[in-house]
Design a protein around this motif. Structure first.
Motif, mmCIF file in Angstrom:
data_model
loop_
_atom_site.group_PDB
_atom_site.id
_atom_site.type_symbol
_atom_site.label_atom_id
_atom_site.label_comp_id
_atom_site.label_asym_id
_atom_site.label_seq_id
_atom_site.Cartn_x
_atom_site.Cartn_y
_atom_site.Cartn_z
ATOM 1 N N MET A 1 0.822 -1.189 0.000
ATOM 2 C CA MET A 1 0.000 0.000 0.000
ATOM 3 C C MET A 1 0.868 1.257 0.000
ATOM 4 N N ILE A 2 1.956 1.226 0.743
ATOM 5 C CA ILE A 2 2.817 2.405 0.808
ATOM 6 C C ILE A 2 3.436 2.679 -0.563
ATOM 7 N N SER A 3 4.043 1.674 -1.168
ATOM 8 C CA SER A 3 4.728 1.902 -2.447
ATOM 9 C C SER A 3 3.764 2.188 -3.595
ATOM 10 N N LYS A 4 2.533 1.702 -3.507
ATOM 11 C CA LYS A 4 1.532 1.943 -4.561
ATOM 12 C C LYS A 4 0.623 3.123 -4.235
ATOM 13 N N ASN A 5 0.855 3.748 -3.067
ATOM 14 C CA ASN A 5 0.151 4.967 -2.672
ATOM 15 C C ASN A 5 -1.380 4.805 -2.643
ATOM 16 N N TYR A 6 -1.836 3.795 -1.909
ATOM 17 C CA TYR A 6 -3.281 3.617 -1.731
ATOM 18 C C TYR A 6 -3.558 3.098 -0.324
ATOM 19 N N PHE A 7 -4.790 3.201 0.101
ATOM 20 C CA PHE A 7 -5.239 2.695 1.398
ATOM 21 C C PHE A 7 -6.598 2.066 1.168
ATOM 22 N N SER A 8 -6.623 0.741 1.067
ATOM 23 C CA SER A 8 -7.874 0.061 0.732
ATOM 24 C C SER A 8 -7.773 -1.420 1.064
ATOM 25 N N HIS A 9 -8.923 -2.021 1.311
ATOM 26 C CA HIS A 9 -8.964 -3.471 1.498
ATOM 27 C C HIS A 9 -8.807 -4.203 0.168
ATOM 28 N N THR A 10 -8.921 -3.502 -0.917
ATOM 29 C CA THR A 10 -8.767 -4.114 -2.236
ATOM 30 C C THR A 10 -7.458 -3.647 -2.866
ATOM 31 N N SER A 11 -6.554 -4.585 -3.078
ATOM 32 C CA SER A 11 -5.248 -4.297 -3.673
ATOM 33 C C SER A 11 -5.358 -4.219 -5.191
ATOM 34 N N PRO A 12 -4.669 -3.248 -5.809
ATOM 35 C CA PRO A 12 -4.665 -3.197 -7.270
ATOM 36 C C PRO A 12 -3.901 -4.375 -7.882
ATOM 37 N N ILE A 13 -3.121 -5.072 -7.085
ATOM 38 C CA ILE A 13 -2.336 -6.220 -7.569
ATOM 39 C C ILE A 13 -3.006 -7.545 -7.217
ATOM 40 N N TYR A 14 -3.451 -7.694 -5.966
ATOM 41 C CA TYR A 14 -3.954 -8.980 -5.469
ATOM 42 C C TYR A 14 -5.466 -9.074 -5.352
ATOM 43 N N GLY A 15 -6.173 -7.974 -5.446
ATOM 44 C CA GLY A 15 -7.624 -7.999 -5.258
ATOM 45 C C GLY A 15 -7.980 -7.922 -3.791
ATOM 46 N N SER A 16 -9.006 -8.644 -3.389
ATOM 47 C CA SER A 16 -9.464 -8.622 -1.998
ATOM 48 C C SER A 16 -8.471 -9.358 -1.093
ATOM 49 N N PRO A 17 -8.579 -9.165 0.229
ATOM 50 C CA PRO A 17 -7.730 -9.929 1.142
ATOM 51 C C PRO A 17 -7.907 -11.440 0.958
ATOM 52 N N PHE A 18 -9.114 -11.837 0.618
ATOM 53 C CA PHE A 18 -9.411 -13.263 0.450
ATOM 54 C C PHE A 18 -8.789 -13.790 -0.843
ATOM 55 N N ASP A 19 -8.805 -12.972 -1.892
ATOM 56 C CA ASP A 19 -8.114 -13.329 -3.136
ATOM 57 C C ASP A 19 -6.623 -13.495 -2.874
ATOM 58 N N MET A 20 -6.056 -12.564 -2.111
ATOM 59 C CA MET A 20 -4.627 -12.612 -1.816
ATOM 60 C C MET A 20 -4.277 -13.859 -1.003
ATOM 61 N N MET A 21 -5.082 -14.179 -0.005
ATOM 62 C CA MET A 21 -4.818 -15.365 0.803
ATOM 63 C C MET A 21 -4.853 -16.621 -0.068
ATOM 64 N N SER A 22 -5.837 -16.718 -0.917
ATOM 65 C CA SER A 22 -5.943 -17.872 -1.811
ATOM 66 C C SER A 22 -4.757 -17.943 -2.762
ATOM 67 N N LYS A 23 -4.349 -16.796 -3.313
ATOM 68 C CA LYS A 23 -3.225 -16.753 -4.249
ATOM 69 C C LYS A 23 -1.940 -17.292 -3.616
#
Length: 87
Positions: A1-23
């Motif tokens: 989030m710091i390097s991509k300059n955003y603050f959100s539960h949805t990552s522009p790279i990984y999607g939702s936290p649940f998507d990221m965990m599954s990935k």
């Protein structure tokens, strides 16, 4: 989030936290996430506990495991992420 300059539960790279965990192969039956931006741990904790939804995650008996990440930087001074899960 710091390097991509955003603050959100949805990552522009990984999607939702649940998507990221599954990935990354994290298996869970129940999961949640808290985010906080603050200059210190005590401030982040106070803010999270004063928020109904975040407090519910922290005190939720359905969660058996938690991972916590803290990174210096960003507009708040530090970024805090809590990932909760029940395998």
């Amino acid at each position: 989030m710091i390097s991509k300059n955003y603050f959100s539960h949805t990552s522009p790279i990984y999607g939702s936290p649940f998507d990221m965990m599954s990935k990354f192969g994290v298996k869970y039956s129940y999961a949640g996430e808290n985010l906080a931006g603050a200059p210190a741990v005590s401030t982040a904790h106070e803010n999270l506990m004063n928020s109904t939804g975040h407090r519910k995650n922290i005190l939720n008996n359905n969660f058996a495991e938690v991972g916590i990440g803290i990174v210096n930087g960003g507009p708040y001074g530090k970024m805090f992420v809590q990932m909760f899960m029940q395998p």
